[in-house]
Write a protein that holds these residues in place. Structure first.
Motif, PDB file in Angstrom:
ATOM      1  N   ASP A  92       0.821  -1.210   0.000  1.00 26.50           N
ATOM      2  CA  ASP A  92       0.000   0.000   0.000  1.00 26.50           C
ATOM      3  C   ASP A  92       0.853   1.259   0.000  1.00 26.50           C
ATOM      4  N   ALA A  93       1.995   1.210   0.688  1.00 22.48           N
ATOM      5  CA  ALA A  93       2.849   2.387   0.793  1.00 22.48           C
ATOM      6  C   ALA A  93       3.393   2.830  -0.558  1.00 22.48           C
ATOM      7  N   TYR A  95       1.836   3.385  -3.210  1.00 21.50           N
ATOM      8  CA  TYR A  95       0.929   4.348  -3.833  1.00 21.50           C
ATOM      9  C   TYR A  95       0.992   5.725  -3.173  1.00 21.50           C
ATOM     10  N   ASP A  96       1.671   5.832  -2.030  1.00 27.03           N
ATOM     11  CA  ASP A  96       1.688   7.093  -1.296  1.00 27.03           C
ATOM     12  C   ASP A  96       2.698   8.093  -1.834  1.00 27.03           C
TER      13      ASP A  96
END
Length: 311
Positions: A92-93, A95-96
């Motif tokens: 997920d990270a 996409y940050d």
């Protein structure tokens, strides 16, 4: 404008690639000073002479003080993650923000150079990337091809410590064949600001990967801005795009296929990376010197050691 660094008549020089010749810059300016002066100044450089391209030996176009290598291709992350640590999907990270790591600026190879892998590595891999070269005031001076060579077996072991790759990466990076100034690639820019360039990788003349640079998750402008956040980006710094998808490296294919197919690189294999609008970069694989063993780690009880020291 294509700016090269090369050896001619026993001297290292800089100049502009023009058709089948090289326009040698007067005064033998260092590539760093050309980059620091910006694109407009580079176009105004005085030419001392023109020599045939076949009479020069192209070198890595620059010896950067730092190399930030991003990971901007979602498809690459998914495939390599499965290959290196067996995980599925994309963290997920990712996409940050455009994540990057620093690699070794002191192990740079150029066009036609043999690249020595760690002798103990048996999972040798290439990585097809484009690198942006930082110019004045966090601008982009130009672009070159970047091969972020990887010893996947070493990388897989050391990344279990959660600090990122080290000896699996820092033995070699290739840059070349020259720097194409940013203005020359503007016609390839799409409506979202990405450079729409075909990128291909071939091993021993057989194509194994092909992708569009515009499949990046962030533009180079966004990446250079992120790199400079709370930090410094200097002219001549190299910022790699990260490896393209669809076979931009072998490990991505290994992760998708569940087996090492195509096989890892071995001594004598020739890797050619080609990027539309820039050119081609070719290197041959060799093995470096054998290394001695690593000293055994010292294991002890820290609390006991402190207590004994205080007594």
């Amino acid at each position: 404008m294509r700016i090269a660094r090369f050896r001619h008549a026993g001297e290292i020089k800089t100049g502009q690639i023009h058709h089948h010749g090289v326009r040698v810059f007067a005064g033998s300016p260092e590539i760093g000073s050309i980059i620091a002066g910006g694109i407009a100044e580079a176009h105004r450089r005085e030419v001392a002479q023109t020599v045939p391209l076949e009479e020069v030996q192209l070198l890595a176009p620059l010896q950067p003080s730092s190399i930030r290598d991003f990971v901007a291709f979602e498809e690459h992350v998914e495939g390599v993650r499965r290959s290196v640590d067996g995980s599925a999907g994309v963290p997920d990270a990712w996409y940050d923000a455009p994540t990057f790591y620093f690699t070794n600026p002191h192990a740079i190879y150029g066009p036609g150079d043999d690249v020595p892998f760690p002798a103990a590595s048996v999972a040798r891999d290439f990585e097809l990337e484009v690198a942006a070269i930082a110019g004045p005031d966090r601008s982009i001076f130009g672009y070159t091809i970047f091969n972020d060579w990887s010893a996947r077996d070493l990388q897989s072991r050391e990344m279990q410590v959660r600090l990122g790759p080290a000896k699996g990466k820092d033995f070699a990076s290739s840059l070349g064949p020259w720097i194409v100034t940013a203005d020359e690639l503007e016609p390839y820019r799409d409506a979202d600001g990405f450079l729409d360039l075909w990128c291909t990788a071939a091993v021993n003349g057989v194509e194994v990967g092909r992708d569009l640079l515009s499949n990046m998750g962030w533009t180079f402008e966004a990446m250079i801005a992120y790199a400079g956040r709370d930090s410094r980006v200097e002219p001549g710094d190299v910022l790699g795009s990260g490896t393209v998808g669809n076979g931009g490296c072998l490990a991505e294919l290994w992760g998708r296929n569940g087996t090492q197919d195509p096989p890892p690189l071995t001594d004598g294999d020739v890797v050619t990376l080609t990027v539309e609008g820039i050119g081609s970069l070719t290197n041959r694989i060799t093995s470096g010197a054998e290394n001695t063993g690593i000293p055994r780690v010292r294991r002890r009880d820290p609390a006991q050691a402190r207590a004994e020291r205080q007594s």
